[in-house]
Write a protein that holds these residues in place. Sequence first.
Motif, PDB file in Angstrom:
ATOM      1  N   PRO A 140      59.457  35.667  68.826  1.00 35.44           N
ATOM      2  CA  PRO A 140      58.409  36.177  67.815  1.00 35.44           C
ATOM      3  C   PRO A 140      58.333  37.797  68.023  1.00 35.44           C
ATOM      4  CG  PRO A 140      57.515  34.854  69.823  1.00 35.44           C
ATOM      5  CD  PRO A 140      58.858  34.883  69.822  1.00 35.44           C
ATOM      6  N   ALA A 145      53.451  34.600  64.510  1.00 35.67           N
ATOM      7  CA  ALA A 145      54.505  33.779  64.796  1.00 35.67           C
ATOM      8  C   ALA A 145      54.584  33.491  66.489  1.00 35.67           C
ATOM      9  CB  ALA A 145      55.817  34.239  64.699  1.00 35.67           C
ATOM     10  N   TYR A 212      55.659  31.039  58.744  1.00 31.90           N
ATOM     11  CA  TYR A 212      55.703  32.452  59.445  1.00 31.90           C
ATOM     12  C   TYR A 212      56.886  32.513  60.355  1.00 31.90           C
ATOM     13  CZ  TYR A 212      51.271  33.975  57.864  1.00 31.90           C
ATOM     14  OH  TYR A 212      50.202  34.632  57.224  1.00 31.90           O
ATOM     15  N   ASN A 216      58.883  35.971  60.458  1.00 35.04           N
ATOM     16  CA  ASN A 216      59.124  36.439  61.698  1.00 35.04           C
ATOM     17  C   ASN A 216      60.667  36.932  61.385  1.00 35.04           C
ATOM     18  OD1 ASN A 216      58.221  36.917  64.539  1.00 35.04           O
ATOM     19  ND2 ASN A 216      60.370  36.160  64.674  1.00 35.04           N
ATOM     20  N   TYR A 231      59.296  42.683  71.397  1.00 36.48           N
ATOM     21  CA  TYR A 231      58.726  41.191  71.222  1.00 36.48           C
ATOM     22  C   TYR A 231      57.403  40.887  71.861  1.00 36.48           C
ATOM     23  CZ  TYR A 231      63.796  40.288  70.304  1.00 36.48           C
ATOM     24  OH  TYR A 231      65.191  40.536  69.727  1.00 36.48           O
TER      25      TYR A 231
END
Length: 260
Positions: A140, A145, A212, A216, A231
């Motif tokens: 993510p 996400a 999502y 992402n 991240y």
Amino acid sequence: MRHSTFVFVFIAALCLLTPMVRAASAPDTDVQRITDLIAANHILADQGVLDGFGHVSVRSVKNPKHFFMSRSLAPALVTPADIMEFDENSAPLDLKGREIASERFIHGEIYRVRPDVQTVVHSHSPAVLPFTITDTPFKPVIHTAYFLGYDPVPVFDIRNVEGADNKMLVNTAPTAAALAKVLGNHSVALMRGHGMVVTADTVPWVTFRSIYTQQNAQILLEALKLGKVNYLNQYEVNRADRVERHWDAWKLEAAARGLK
Ligand SMILES: [Zn+2]
């Protein structure tokens, strides 16, 4: 505060709160789950997560070993009459000559080993595909996400189960069981050269996660072109969102485009 003003404020507050109370206390029945399942088919088609292929299912409340899913049909076209019940071996209870998805085993085998999972999406979302065929980890990068977790999302490779001579389809129980094993306790697993599976405990949530996950992937692909990617860290993945406002808005958007 004058009495009349107080009464007005009280009634206004009641009007605002009543839909929330009703939504929170809506009974979890098979009828409600099937209603949400049809909406999810239309929303995920409208949002480009599902094309003519791909499917959504939901576990039965009445018989938790069973699940509901549409007959083989483009998700945008699904109506209540198309929903069928499948048993724990992904066999239809009442085929009635209808065509069914060959990859229905994906759903049955995930329900078998994940009692917490109430609903499954299988999608061929193009945005996630690059992460299924390279060693670039899928993690993510956007706050919506977070459910992907801190560790890279696992990737299922059908060659590890069926060998080099395979049909690229998870259309048997043993292959689907191997996919469920790769999924483990994750909410999402990718499938090499094929797509993904997404799981959740309610249909609105699996819809949220599917949309999502795709978003992402789109953003991560763009970011990788620019340079080193930042991240979410192990703390940032531990959060929660409310799904109701997204779900209602997505339903309206799908309905506005003729999907009801
Ligand atoms: Zn597939």
